[in-house]
Design an enzyme around this catalytic site. Structure first.
Site, mmCIF file in Angstrom:
data_model
loop_
_atom_site.group_PDB
_atom_site.id
_atom_site.type_symbol
_atom_site.label_atom_id
_atom_site.label_comp_id
_atom_site.label_asym_id
_atom_site.label_seq_id
_atom_site.Cartn_x
_atom_site.Cartn_y
_atom_site.Cartn_z
ATOM 1 N N GLN A 38 0.742 -1.193 0.240
ATOM 2 C CA GLN A 38 0.064 0.036 0.000
ATOM 3 C C GLN A 38 0.989 1.365 -0.051
ATOM 4 O OE1 GLN A 38 -3.146 -0.554 3.119
ATOM 5 N NE2 GLN A 38 -3.039 -2.696 2.686
ATOM 6 N N CYS A 155 -1.128 5.081 7.914
ATOM 7 C CA CYS A 155 -0.153 5.999 7.546
ATOM 8 C C CYS A 155 -0.721 7.396 7.607
ATOM 9 C CB CYS A 155 0.371 5.643 6.256
ATOM 10 S SG CYS A 155 1.539 6.585 5.849
ATOM 11 N N ASP A 279 -2.244 -3.076 11.807
ATOM 12 C CA ASP A 279 -3.331 -2.037 11.913
ATOM 13 C C ASP A 279 -4.544 -2.469 12.812
ATOM 14 O OD1 ASP A 279 -1.951 -0.580 10.211
ATOM 15 O OD2 ASP A 279 -3.094 -0.662 8.331
ATOM 16 N N LYS A 287 0.030 3.738 12.842
ATOM 17 C CA LYS A 287 -0.403 2.331 12.030
ATOM 18 C C LYS A 287 0.407 2.342 10.684
ATOM 19 C CE LYS A 287 -4.699 1.803 14.390
ATOM 20 N NZ LYS A 287 -4.218 0.556 15.348
ATOM 21 N N THR A 288 1.454 1.578 10.572
ATOM 22 C CA THR A 288 2.322 1.469 9.246
ATOM 23 C C THR A 288 2.980 0.284 9.216
ATOM 24 O OG1 THR A 288 4.374 2.310 10.436
ATOM 25 C CG2 THR A 288 3.006 4.072 9.238
ATOM 26 N N ALA A 290 5.914 -0.030 8.567
ATOM 27 C CA ALA A 290 7.166 0.208 9.188
ATOM 28 C C ALA A 290 7.314 -0.500 10.663
ATOM 29 C CB ALA A 290 7.633 1.463 9.054
ATOM 30 N N CYS A 322 7.681 7.103 8.721
ATOM 31 C CA CYS A 322 6.778 7.520 7.481
ATOM 32 C C CYS A 322 7.714 8.285 6.718
ATOM 33 C CB CYS A 322 5.814 8.853 8.304
ATOM 34 S SG CYS A 322 4.446 9.123 7.175
HETATM 35 C C1 LIG Z 1 -1.955 5.379 0.825
HETATM 36 C C2 LIG Z 1 -1.367 4.382 1.895
HETATM 37 C C3 LIG Z 1 -0.018 5.088 2.201
HETATM 38 C C4 LIG Z 1 0.568 4.177 2.827
HETATM 39 N N1 LIG Z 1 2.226 4.449 3.334
HETATM 40 C C5 LIG Z 1 2.769 3.920 4.035
HETATM 41 C C6 LIG Z 1 4.149 4.121 4.043
HETATM 42 O O1 LIG Z 1 4.778 4.993 3.479
HETATM 43 N N2 LIG Z 1 4.925 3.657 4.838
HETATM 44 C C7 LIG Z 1 4.183 2.518 5.953
HETATM 45 O O2 LIG Z 1 5.035 1.825 6.578
HETATM 46 N N3 LIG Z 1 2.945 2.418 5.849
HETATM 47 C C8 LIG Z 1 2.313 2.909 4.923
HETATM 48 N N4 LIG Z 1 0.955 2.653 4.890
HETATM 49 C C9 LIG Z 1 0.486 1.638 5.712
HETATM 50 C C10 LIG Z 1 0.489 0.253 5.748
HETATM 51 O O3 LIG Z 1 0.233 0.024 4.089
HETATM 52 C C11 LIG Z 1 -0.475 -0.667 6.698
HETATM 53 O O4 LIG Z 1 -0.065 -0.033 7.897
HETATM 54 C C12 LIG Z 1 0.036 -2.001 6.433
HETATM 55 O O5 LIG Z 1 -0.525 -2.510 5.411
HETATM 56 C C13 LIG Z 1 -1.124 -2.827 7.655
HETATM 57 O O6 LIG Z 1 -0.622 -4.166 7.611
HETATM 58 P P1 LIG Z 1 -1.694 -5.093 8.021
HETATM 59 O O7 LIG Z 1 -1.133 -6.502 7.718
HETATM 60 O O8 LIG Z 1 -2.208 -4.838 9.485
HETATM 61 O O9 LIG Z 1 -3.147 -4.773 7.400
HETATM 62 P P2 LIG Z 1 -3.130 -5.112 5.732
HETATM 63 O O10 LIG Z 1 -1.947 -5.086 4.953
HETATM 64 O O11 LIG Z 1 -4.203 -4.024 5.207
HETATM 65 O O12 LIG Z 1 -3.653 -6.722 5.178
HETATM 66 C C14 LIG Z 1 -4.947 -6.915 5.792
HETATM 67 C C15 LIG Z 1 -5.166 -8.436 5.201
HETATM 68 O O13 LIG Z 1 -6.388 -8.824 6.249
HETATM 69 C C16 LIG Z 1 -7.110 -9.621 5.139
HETATM 70 N N5 LIG Z 1 -8.355 -9.530 5.974
HETATM 71 C C17 LIG Z 1 -9.306 -8.543 5.837
HETATM 72 N N6 LIG Z 1 -10.386 -8.852 6.830
HETATM 73 C C18 LIG Z 1 -10.214 -10.406 7.017
HETATM 74 C C19 LIG Z 1 -10.943 -11.193 7.568
HETATM 75 N N7 LIG Z 1 -12.063 -10.980 8.353
HETATM 76 N N8 LIG Z 1 -10.492 -12.558 7.448
HETATM 77 C C20 LIG Z 1 -9.314 -12.883 7.147
HETATM 78 N N9 LIG Z 1 -8.654 -11.967 6.569
HETATM 79 C C21 LIG Z 1 -8.908 -10.566 6.467
HETATM 80 C C22 LIG Z 1 -6.953 -8.629 4.058
HETATM 81 O O14 LIG Z 1 -7.634 -9.290 2.872
HETATM 82 C C23 LIG Z 1 -5.520 -8.176 3.895
HETATM 83 O O15 LIG Z 1 -5.070 -9.179 3.167
HETATM 84 C C24 LIG Z 1 -0.034 3.267 3.569
HETATM 85 C C25 LIG Z 1 -1.151 2.777 3.628
HETATM 86 C C26 LIG Z 1 -2.103 3.490 2.456
HETATM 87 C C27 LIG Z 1 -3.586 3.094 2.566
#
Ligand SMILES: Cc1cc2nc3c(=O)[nH]c(=O)nc-3n(C[C@H](O)[C@H](O)[C@H](O)COP(=O)(O)OP(=O)(O)OC[C@H]3O[C@@H](n4cnc5c(N)ncnc54)[C@H](O)[C@@H]3O)c2cc1C
Length: 378
Positions: A38, A155, A279, A287-288, A290, A322
């Site tokens: 993302q 982010c 997140d 929430k990143t 990183a 960030c």
């Molecule tokens: C525009 C943007 C810019 C960003 N820029 C940065 C940056 O520069 N640097 C940085 O470090 N971070 C950045 N981020 C943030 C980073 O992408 C997120 O913090 C990170 O992806 C969170 O990881 P996660 O595994 O918690 O969630 P996600 O990567 O969102 O993954 C969640 C997963 O859970 C799955 N899921 C959802 N619901 C269910 C369910 N009920 N059952 C089973 N699976 C499910 C989804 O399909 C998905 O695969 C950015 C985000 C955005 C949107």
């Protein structure tokens, strides 16, 4: 068996590290067929990267030997050690890692969903990020609004980054666009060192800031900010965000709705066999991805210790970073911890606009993500 709910940044990184540590029986539950990097969506929206570079088939990042269940989790029964799926079936676990990400609540701003078919975009949805760039390119004069919603979002720097990329583009093009940045916070950034640099960036572009403010409604060609209507030619808006509804409704949730884990060990405060990160966790870090890079080794070390019946000694200090894009080829890399203390990891001063940090953001970090982090190698 270790069950991981969510195969995003956190889930795949944890599963890969568990495999490396010799854990054989791992199940990842995730319905999505595509895995997204993302952080690239900001650069897609700013016209600096193609969208396809941010996505890969989920099957290609799933660690070898891991059982992937392509369904959504709908609930957790901690007493029974079971995850309930959306088809009504259950999967038992010995240890559970909860990381389904954050929920985008588009409906919470009246008019936002409808406005996305007009001159409003958001880098918070993959399919809309290219549209952001189209809007920026086609705007030559008028008023542009960039806004961040109140409450935790992933982010928190992203709503500003796209504003600076757009303002830089318009300046280079000689376009006359009155640019407004709407933030719910009292200032540009929680850490003074970085807030000061961003204040200079805002001055350079002549951006009008609205602090302690938010967009509460979107109308045709206008947004409502603190009860005042501001006509605009284009807008980049970010949806309010919250814990997934099924987490909120479960006994895993704390008062915030997110999974209530100890902020240092990342183990659930009530259920010792459950861990959470990313997140969806209630930890008060930024929430990143990183942050997840530092959380994942802690979760894995503590989960393995708990399996051996040992004390949990690994601790997460709230690290997040960030990379703030401030111009076409400039990035300020903000790194900090729970106490909002700068925690630089590189031997250069990243609290200023740098070309090398731009290359890190555009090429270095994506390479690191796909080839090292998701493989449990770093
Ligand atoms: C525009 C943007 C810019 C960003 N820029 C940065 C940056 O520069 N640097 C940085 O470090 N971070 C950045 N981020 C943030 C980073 O992408 C997120 O913090 C990170 O992806 C969170 O990881 P996660 O595994 O918690 O969630 P996600 O990567 O969102 O993954 C969640 C997963 O859970 C799955 N899921 C959802 N619901 C269910 C369910 N009920 N059952 C089973 N699976 C499910 C989804 O399909 C998905 O695969 C950015 C985000 C955005 C949107």
């Amino acid at each position: 068996m270790v069950v991981v709910v969510g195969g995003g940044t956190a889930g795949i990184t944890v599963a890969a590290r568990l495999r490396k540590a010799g854990v054989e029986d791992i199940t990842v539950i995730d319905p999505a067929g595509t895995h997204h990097y993302q952080p690239l969506w900001t650069l897609v929206g700013g016209g600096r990267a193609p969208l396809h570079k941010s996505a890969r088939p989920q099957a290609s990042v799933m660690p070898k030997g891991v059982n992937w269940v392509r369904r959504a989790a709908a609930g957790v029964e901690p007493e029974a050690h079971e995850v309930r799926l959306d088809d009504g079936t259950t999967i038992g676990y010995d240890r559970l890692v909860v990381c389904p990400g954050i929920q985008l609540d588009w409906h919470k701003i009246p008019g936002l969903t409808e406005s996305l078919s007009g001159r409003v975009s958001s880098n918070y949805a993959a399919e809309l990020a290219p549209k952001t760039w189209e809007l920026i390119k086609s705007t030559r004069r008028g008023t542009a609004v960039f806004a961040m919603p109140a409450g935790p979002i992933k982010c928190a720097g992203a709503p500003q980054k796209i504003c600076y990329l757009a303002a830089d583009y318009w300046r280079r093009q000689g376009a006359r666009v009155a640019t407004h940045l709407v933030l719910p916070t009292p200032g540009l950034f929680g850490v003074k060192e970085f807030a000061d640099v961003l204040a200079g960036v805002v001055r350079r572009y002549g951006i009008t800031t609205h602090f302690a403010s938010e967009v509460t409604e979107v109308r045709a060609d206008a947004v409502v900010i603190n009860g005042q209507t501001l006509p605009c030619t284009m807008a980049h808006l970010v949806p309010p965000q919250s814990a997934p509804d099924w987490i909120k409704a479960s006994t895993l949730a704390g008062a915030s709705g997110y999974v209530e884990v100890d902020r240092h060990t990342l183990r659930h405060v009530k259920y010792p066999d459950i861990f959470a990160l990313g997140d969806a966790a209630a930890t008060p870090n930024s929430k990143t991805g990183a942050a997840i890079r530092k959380q994942a080794p802690v979760v894995v070390a503590n989960l393995l210790a708990s399996m051996r019946g040992e004390q949990l000694t690994a601790r997460y200090n709230g690290y997040a970073s960030c990379p703030l894009t401030t111009a076409k080829r400039r990035v300020v890399l903000a790194e900090f911890d729970y106490d909002l203390r700068p925690t630089p990891s590189l031997p250069v001063n990243t609290a200023k606009e740098r070309l090398d940090m731009w290359y890190l953001k555009r090429y270095g970090l994506p390479f690191f993500y796909w080839n090292l982090m998701l493989r449990g190698l770093a």
